[in-house]
Design an enzyme around this catalytic site. Structure first.
Site, mmCIF file in Angstrom:
data_model
loop_
_atom_site.group_PDB
_atom_site.id
_atom_site.type_symbol
_atom_site.label_atom_id
_atom_site.label_comp_id
_atom_site.label_asym_id
_atom_site.label_seq_id
_atom_site.Cartn_x
_atom_site.Cartn_y
_atom_site.Cartn_z
ATOM 1 N N THR A 122 25.912 -37.008 -58.894
ATOM 2 C CA THR A 122 24.679 -37.665 -59.344
ATOM 3 C C THR A 122 24.606 -37.532 -60.861
ATOM 4 O OG1 THR A 122 23.646 -37.078 -57.255
ATOM 5 C CG2 THR A 122 22.161 -37.629 -59.089
ATOM 6 N N GLU A 155 22.658 -32.595 -46.729
ATOM 7 C CA GLU A 155 23.259 -31.399 -46.159
ATOM 8 C C GLU A 155 22.672 -31.206 -44.767
ATOM 9 O OE1 GLU A 155 22.778 -28.146 -48.916
ATOM 10 O OE2 GLU A 155 23.763 -29.292 -50.496
ATOM 11 N N ASN A 211 16.030 -40.241 -54.679
ATOM 12 C CA ASN A 211 15.691 -38.825 -54.496
ATOM 13 C C ASN A 211 14.288 -38.511 -55.010
ATOM 14 O OD1 ASN A 211 17.931 -38.038 -53.166
ATOM 15 N ND2 ASN A 211 18.784 -36.771 -54.779
ATOM 16 N N GLY A 256 5.091 -28.424 -46.442
ATOM 17 C CA GLY A 256 5.920 -27.217 -46.450
ATOM 18 C C GLY A 256 5.714 -26.403 -47.712
ATOM 19 N N CYS A 263 19.382 -30.767 -54.847
ATOM 20 C CA CYS A 263 19.212 -32.132 -55.366
ATOM 21 C C CYS A 263 17.798 -32.443 -55.887
ATOM 22 C CB CYS A 263 19.620 -33.150 -54.317
ATOM 23 S SG CYS A 263 21.400 -33.101 -53.994
ATOM 24 N N LYS A 324 16.445 -25.628 -46.453
ATOM 25 C CA LYS A 324 16.021 -26.385 -45.270
ATOM 26 C C LYS A 324 16.929 -25.962 -44.117
ATOM 27 C CE LYS A 324 18.948 -30.447 -45.746
ATOM 28 N NZ LYS A 324 19.053 -31.882 -45.710
#
Ligand code: NAD
Length: 454
Positions: A122, A155, A211, A256, A263, A324
């Site tokens: 990126t 991921e 993103n 959360g 990223c 995560k």
């Protein structure tokens, strides 16, 4: 077509493995001797479901090899993909492109014959153009094209995402580069995966825009959850009510502890930096970054309030370190902010993560690492769920509470329904929902996040 991939990390290794699975001959280069030694001995240095059998099968078939010899790997390649890291640079938050340009110079010196060099990392807008200059300067006689091919894999489902992406974006500035990129992705386009051809500049912006947009949704639902707590609405109902609208969709609407990972934090910072650099400050993105950082800092306050207002002498069980579920990646994970802050305020910390503990041991100190959630909770004043691992969804809360000093659960992922929490007998604090306080408990019923002043 012979492919060389520079970097055997999350993106490079998955890309190399999947391209070899399409039948291409792929050489994957890394300069980390430990990673190479693991790969050579058949081990996968990262946790990524479904990757191991693909690597093993293609190595056995002789289509996938690993090396530290960039020179030879590039010399025989038609296509070189750069998949090295682009972390945040110290200072204003821009992307550190030193690994990309260092790889570019090495590629320039090594390439033979017509070579297409592709940035899969990126990279900020303008990088392909700069890379072209760097390579041309090092090899004025070089016959090459530079293209931008951002990667959108997640991921935890990277192999599936690579093999069945929503789209492939290729940024090119010439017809001959386009021809090679179209050929490279034929195994996907023949299965009707859309291939979007743009300029290099547009491809570079697309990746950051995607993103940042997803990070913005997370920041939005997190602040909405804070409001829900205050007004007595359940964020799970609110998010579902919003997300069932087809224009909105349900994904990335889970509240959360703030977004983390390798990223979103760095890409939002880099986009904001690019915008500032070009005199077009992106105020919305700046706010998303600030709100997310404030949120991570406020996690310790919330835990503190859950244990009667002081952490000194308290024992906290942390369930989940990875940023995560389904990954061992802990980069910019909420745990890396929360755990040191709990320790600073006088708490001792016991922790468990199903796959990220090896990485966590290197990043965190004075943590008691435990074999499972139940052993982490022994003697704890509160258990804190930070990662939405499936193994935590089925926790027996009564068993968890049995050996705790105080039966308090702070669930930063809303893994339990209010009804289940109420049946457990625990004091239960989640996000954007009313807390469950068993009769006789002194704890306040709502523990608001401190929001950052706008
Ligand atoms: P990573 O840190 O896991 O892997 C990078 C690898 O490159 C390392 O193994 C490093 O040793 C190697 N490397 C660096 N310079 C090298 C050189 N000159 N020669 C050989 N090897 C070299 O990084 P990652 O998570 O795979 O990310 C790579 C890029 O892909 C980043 O720009 C990232 O933003 C982007 N990306 C990542 C994801 C993800 O889920 N991780 C998804 C999409 C895009």
């Amino acid at each position: 077509m012979k492919i060389t991939v520079i970097g055997a990390g999350y993106v490079g290794l998955v890309s190399a493995a999947c391209f070899s699975d399409f039948g291409y001959e792929v050489t994957c280069v890394d300069r980390d001797p430990r990673k190479l030694a693991a790969l050579e001995s058949g081990k996968i240095p990262i946790y990524e479901q479904g990757l191991e059998p693909i690597v093993a099968a293609n190595r056995a078939a002789g289509r996938l090899t690993f090396t530290d010899n960039l020179k030879d790997a590039v010399a025989q390649a038609d296509v070189v993909l750069i998949a090295v890291g682009t972390p945040t640079r110290e200072g204003e938050g821009g992307a550190d492109l030193s690994y990309v340009f260092a790889a570019g110079e090495e590629i320039a010196r090594a390439m033979k014959g017509f070579t297409v060099i592709i940035t899969k990392s990126t990279v900020p807008v303008g990088t392909a153009a700069k890379l072209r200059e760097v390579i041309a300067k090092a090899r004025p006689d070089g016959d090459f094209e530079v293209a931008s091919n951002p990667e959108f894999m997640r991921e935890g489902s990277a192999v599936e995402d690579f093999l069945r992406p929503d789209r492939v974006v290729v940024g090119v500035n010439s017809e001959r580069a386009e021809k090679v990129l179209r050929q490279l992705y034929r195994p996907l386009t023949t299965r009707n995966v859309p291939l979007l051809v743009t300029s290099c500049e547009a491809a570079e912006v697309i990746k950051y825009a995607a993103n940042t947009f997803l990070a913005t949704r997370i920041a939005f639902v997190n602040e909405l959850a804070d409001l829900c707590e205050t007004v007595g609405a359940d964020i799970e109902d609110v998010a579902r009510g919003m997300g069932l609208d087809k224009r909105i969709g349900l994904q990335f609407l889970s509240p959360g502890p703030g977004f983390g990972g390798s990223c979103f934090p760095k890409d939002t910072r880099a986009l904001a930096h690019t915008a500032r650099q070009h005199g077009r400050p992106f105020s919305l993105v700046e706010r998303v970054i600030a709100a997310n950082e404030a949120r991570k800092l406020a996690l310790a306050d919330r835990v503190e309030q859950a244990v009667d207002g002081t952490l000194s002498g308290k024992r906290i069980a942390i369930l989940g370190i990875a940023f995560k579920a389904e990954t061992d990646d802990i980069r910019d994970a909420a745990a890396l902010t929360l755990i040191p802050e709990l320790q600073k305020r006088g708490a001792s910390v016991a922790a468990f993560d199903p796959v990220a503990m090896d990485n966590a041991r290197q990043a965190l100190t004075a943590v008691q690492w435990c074999a499972d959630a139940y052993s982490a909770a022994i003697g704890a004043d509160a258990a804190v769920i930070l990662t939405e691992w499936n193994v935590f969804r089925g926790l027996d809360l009564q068993r968890l509470a049995r050996d705790m000093r105080q039966p308090v659960l702070v669930d930063f992922r809303n893994l339990f329904s209010i009804a289940d929490a109420a049946n457990s007998g625990m004091t239960y604090h989640s996000i954007g929902r009313t807390s469950v306080i068993p009769a006789g408990s002194q704890t306040a019923d709502v523990i608001p996040f401190k929001s950052e002043a706008v």
